[in-house]
Design an enzyme around this catalytic site. Structure first.
Site: not given
Lengths: 320, 341
Positions: B69, B137
């Site tokens: 990322e 999450h």
């Protein structure tokens, strides 16, 4: 050797780069730079070598120690120095300062965060590929940056996509005070290249002739579609990490030796003299460069500082 | 009871399909628009927001990325600096931790640091919000990016805005963070209380303008994302009791449209901010503070905030419910605030 011989020009470029950083030091002494300053003194050979193979469309994404890379890319010295001196006439109207110069016309940029230059260079490389342009992106970092996650991740993507990227590692063997040999899992950075399907190259970055040749070869491979190159140029840092660094992690003796034995300008001068170039000619060149840089500094010094009323400007596109 | 729409109607479209429409429309319109991220290509996005794009535009413009990322976020920055308009998908908002450097120190700062001379027109597209996935999450984090200067932050709630704000984000010359809510991504246009009809053609929602999702005279509810749906449900519940809640969908955190909020609060005198992000140092406090600054402390009879108390999101359903500002909590707060209305 003729005055326009590439190796004389090379020498002159190194002199210009050193004079540029010496002008920065003078400005700092006079209080005309109020922030941090990282000079590249003793690392001129790498910048001078880059200048020979970089083309206008290529991109360079540099580091906190970026002045020579900017000059090599063709960034105007006047606007660069003005930015370092925090002037409104600077590349970035005094908003970036010495660690954050940006010059879109030459695709030059930098970051003050170690290792963060490489992902951005990766983006340029991908853009060149998408548009079918034969430009190369050069991401510069140091030995310290070679240990970051961004370094690894960038080379994963560049290697897999065979992108026109040159990762140039200026290995001055010091991440501030931490010695490369004390923390690196490998003896060189270049030998890690195989992990990413990149070509690894190692060159003595104090030898401007060898570095120019190595950098040209790296650029040629990347430009020709041969995939990324990891070029490591070993060098030394003559001064502290930043101006004001007490630099107590090295002995005086060690620093003296670096200045005397690993100064790329002195090394190159000795080589040119041995090949028959006159000392007078080189001295004249050095004097010319010093005088030109002094004039540049005087001119920049007269430039205005930014108006405090504009401190919040330029965050958004509509203000540009 | 809702009538089942006949197959093929646009109301049956999943919300991610509307985002995919915006992406496809912008990619067709402007060859510099690209999409890159994890699972955006072959899979079409983990929620389907880029389904069909790889097939239509090819692997040069829809790039599946490795789990790197930091590098691909910075790659988006470099692409944008080089004149492209990349949309970088960071699958879940929680994952920004591993690429924050490029978002915060590069994308958000370079336009300013360059004195306005270097544009970075990148869109970071990410999914926030709770669907039972616990602490790592579930976060929204729009407040974090509101706090750090230099990035526009848009947060769609209605089906229309999922399409329109994505198109606007791509056309914007500034870096934009586009924060979806996973619960909305798992829903269909017809599930929305804000209207299911979204035109097939071009839709562009201007960035920085809030929308009054329901008019009311007693309490102003400023919220965003899934919070708008919750607030509309709560407003409908308390309406028969004579409580008029005006629900405002903020739509963007940066810029924050305080004009719309203040105009409403000037009438109601009561402000409730509902935010699925953390309570402290965030959007809810900011809206209240700006409102007080604009209208003066005397303009407000009641002020309230409903947000995630300052704890990570727990896994178990009753615990998750306990920390989220759902319709019941909003209705209860509306009743308490409307006393004397």
């Amino acid at each position: 050797m003729r005055p326009n011989d590439p190796r004389i020009l090379r020498h002159r470029r190194m002199l210009e780069m050193r004079a540029f950083d010496e002008a920065c030091l003078e400005a700092l002494r006079r209080g005309e730079i109020h922030g941090e300053l990282h000079t590249g003194i003793n690392q001129e050979a790498i910048g001078a070598a880059m200048a020979e193979s970089l083309r206008p469309g290529d991109a360079v994404v540099s580091t906190h120690r970026n002045h020579f890379h900017a000059l090599a890319k063709g960034v105007p010295a006047r606007a660069l120095l003005a930015e370092i001196l925090e002037r409104e006439t600077g590349l970035c109207r005094g908003r970036g300062g010495h660690m954050h110069p940006f010059h879109p016309p030459t695709n030059f940029s930098a970051t003050g965060i170690v290792g963060a230059s490489l992902p951005v260079a990766l983006g340029y490389a991908q853009a060149f590929r998408l548009r079918g342009e034969d430009h190369v992106a050069v991401g510069v970092t140091g030995d310290g940056g070679s240990h970051t996650g961004a370094f690894h991740e960038t080379l994963v993507i560049a290697g897999a996509r065979r992108l026109p990227l040159v990762v140039l590692v200026e290995n001055n063997a010091l991440a501030i005070s931490v010695g490369f040999g004390d923390v690196s899992p490998t003896a060189t950075v270049a030998e890690r290249a195989g992990a990413w399907g990149a070509r690894g190259m190692l060159v003595d970055g104090t030898d401007v002739d060898a570095t120019a040749e190595a950098f040209a070869a790296a650029m040629e491979q990347a430009r020709g579609g041969g995939g990324p190159v990891l070029l490591e140029a070993t060098c030394t840092r003559a001064r502290g990490h930043f101006e004001g660094d007490p630099d107590t992690y090295r002995t005086r003796e060690e620093k003296r030796r670096l200045r005397e034995e690993r100064d790329p300008i002195a090394l190159h001068r000795a080589r040119l003299l041995a090949e028959g170039v006159g000392a007078d000619a080189l001295d004249r060149m050095a004097a010319e460069v010093r005088a030109e840089t002094a004039r540049l500094l005087e001119a920049v010094r007269a430039d205005p500082l930014p108006d405090p009323a504009g401190a919040a400007l330029y965050l958004w596109a509509e203000e540009a | 009871m809702r009538d089942e729409p006949s197959p093929g109607t646009r109301a049956a479209l999943p919300i991610p399909a509307l985002i995919a429409e915006a992406l496809a429309g912008e990619m067709a319109r402007d060859p510099s628009v690209l999409l890159l991220g994890e699972d955006v290509g072959r899979l079409g996005g983990v929620f389907g927001a880029s389904r069909g794009l790889l097939e239509r535009f090819g692997p040069d413009r829809v790039m599946d990325m490795p789990i790197a990322e930091m590098a691909f976020t910075g790659m988006g920055v470099g692409l944008a600096m080089a004149g492209m308009r990349p949309v970088v998908e960071i699958m879940f908002a929680d994952f920004v931790g591993v690429c924050l450097e490029q978002m915060v120190n590069a994308a958000a700062k370079i336009p300013f640091m360059s004195g306005g001379r270097q544009r970075v027109p990148v869109v970071f597209k990410t999914a926030g919000g709770c669907i039972g996935s616990a602490a790592q999450h579930s976060q929204c984090l729009w407040g974090l990016f509101g706090h750090l200067p230099g990035m526009k932050v848009v947060v769609p709630s209605s089906p229309m805005d999922h399409k329109g704000l994505m198109a606007a984000a791509i056309r914007c010359d500034d870096p934009v963070l586009f924060v979806e809510h996973k619960r909305l991504l798992l829903s269909k246009a017809r599930d929305s209380l804000q209207g299911a009809e979204v035109p097939e053609g071009e839709v562009v929602t201007p960035i920085g303008r809030a929308r009054v999702a329901r008019a009311g005279g007693d309490v102003t509810v400023a919220t965003l994302s899934l919070g708008v749906e919750h607030a509309l449900r709560a407003a409908a519940e308390v309406a028969p009791e004579g409580i008029g809640a005006e629900v405002i969908d903020l739509r963007s955190v940066v810029p924050l449209d305080m004009e719309t909020v203040c105009a409403s609060v000037a009438r109601t005198g009561r402000l409730l901010v509902v935010d699925e992000d953390y309570l402290s140092f965030g959007l809810s406090g900011e809206v209240v503070a700006r409102c007080l600054e604009a209208l003066g402390p005397g303009a407000l009879r009641q002020v309230g905030r409903l947000a995630v108390p300052d704890v990570p999101i727990p896994a178990a359903l009753p615990l998750e419910r306990a920390v989220l500002p759902g319709p019941e909590a909003i209705a209860a707060r509306l009743r308490a605030m409307a006393v004397g209305a």
